[in-house]
Write a protein that holds these residues in place. Sequence first.
Motif, PDB file in Angstrom:
ATOM      1  N   ASN A 121      80.828  19.552  60.430  1.00  0.00           N
ATOM      2  CA  ASN A 121      80.771  19.549  61.979  1.00  0.00           C
ATOM      3  C   ASN A 121      80.451  17.961  62.562  1.00  0.00           C
ATOM      4  OD1 ASN A 121      78.073  19.547  61.550  1.00  0.00           O
ATOM      5  ND2 ASN A 121      77.518  20.644  63.465  1.00  0.00           N
ATOM      6  N   HIS A 122      80.357  16.938  61.547  1.00  0.00           N
ATOM      7  CA  HIS A 122      80.245  15.745  61.821  1.00  0.00           C
ATOM      8  C   HIS A 122      81.227  15.082  62.185  1.00  0.00           C
ATOM      9  CE1 HIS A 122      75.906  15.306  59.597  1.00  0.00           C
ATOM     10  NE2 HIS A 122      76.071  16.253  60.427  1.00  0.00           N
ATOM     11  N   GLU A 168      76.490  13.433  63.022  1.00  0.00           N
ATOM     12  CA  GLU A 168      76.991  14.581  64.018  1.00  0.00           C
ATOM     13  C   GLU A 168      77.578  13.820  65.329  1.00  0.00           C
ATOM     14  OE1 GLU A 168      75.387  18.868  65.957  1.00  0.00           O
ATOM     15  OE2 GLU A 168      74.213  17.422  64.867  1.00  0.00           O
ATOM     16  N   TYR A 169      76.897  13.083  66.104  1.00  0.00           N
ATOM     17  CA  TYR A 169      77.014  12.556  67.274  1.00  0.00           C
ATOM     18  C   TYR A 169      76.623  11.023  67.399  1.00  0.00           C
ATOM     19  CZ  TYR A 169      72.855  14.593  68.804  1.00  0.00           C
ATOM     20  OH  TYR A 169      71.473  14.779  68.697  1.00  0.00           O
TER      21      TYR A 169
END
Lengths: 116, 111
Positions: free
Chosen positions: A28-29, A96-97
């Motif tokens: 999910n990165h 991730e963000y």
Amino acid sequence: EPEVTQTPSHQVTQMGQEVILRCVPISNHLYFYWYRQILGQKVEFLVSFYNNEISEKSEIFDDQFSVERPDGSNFTLKIRSTKLEDSAMYFCASSEYRVEGANVLTFGAGSRLTVL
Amino acid sequence: GNSVTQMEGPVTLSEEAFLTINCTYTATGYPSLFWYVQYPGEGLQLLLKATKADDKGSNKGFEATYRKETTSFHLEKGSVQVSDSAVYFCALRAGTYKYIFGTGTRLKVLA
């Protein structure tokens, strides 16, 4: 715990050969990076990658280097024609963000490249 | 430009000794500061972080305080264990995607 995986763990190549180092970031990165560490020296930033394009690169990352995300899971670093000075440990990382000041990188175990 | 300077290693301590690994930085603006640890055969793992002046990061008995006035982020632990033997990297991130790392300090703890 999710982890970043890198292959190969060690590669020996002849000068002038092409090398591809592979990385599987955490699923999910969104941001991906390559760093390298020449033996006994600093860990140096090479390149960051987001949304299928390079977002930032260092002066080390010249035309001999390229990165690609060929499918939904792999992130590769290619060195077209290796030089002796490319011998180093190459680390892949993902995050991730990007929240200013709080972005945390998760690193793989590294791929050691030896150029003879 | 931005940079990180760490003390030279290796550092060799006996178990239960006090640890300090010095880290100073140069940066424009207000960087975030990190300590990463690398155990043998593994990748770099985040140990602790601090995102603004006077913040104290802590984890697994390790601490570091973001000191803007001395531009430092020294790593400390009151009582080291053999399992703490690793290479410790100080790093900063200042407004871009990239982290800037120090050279790493190898810690060896003897039983």
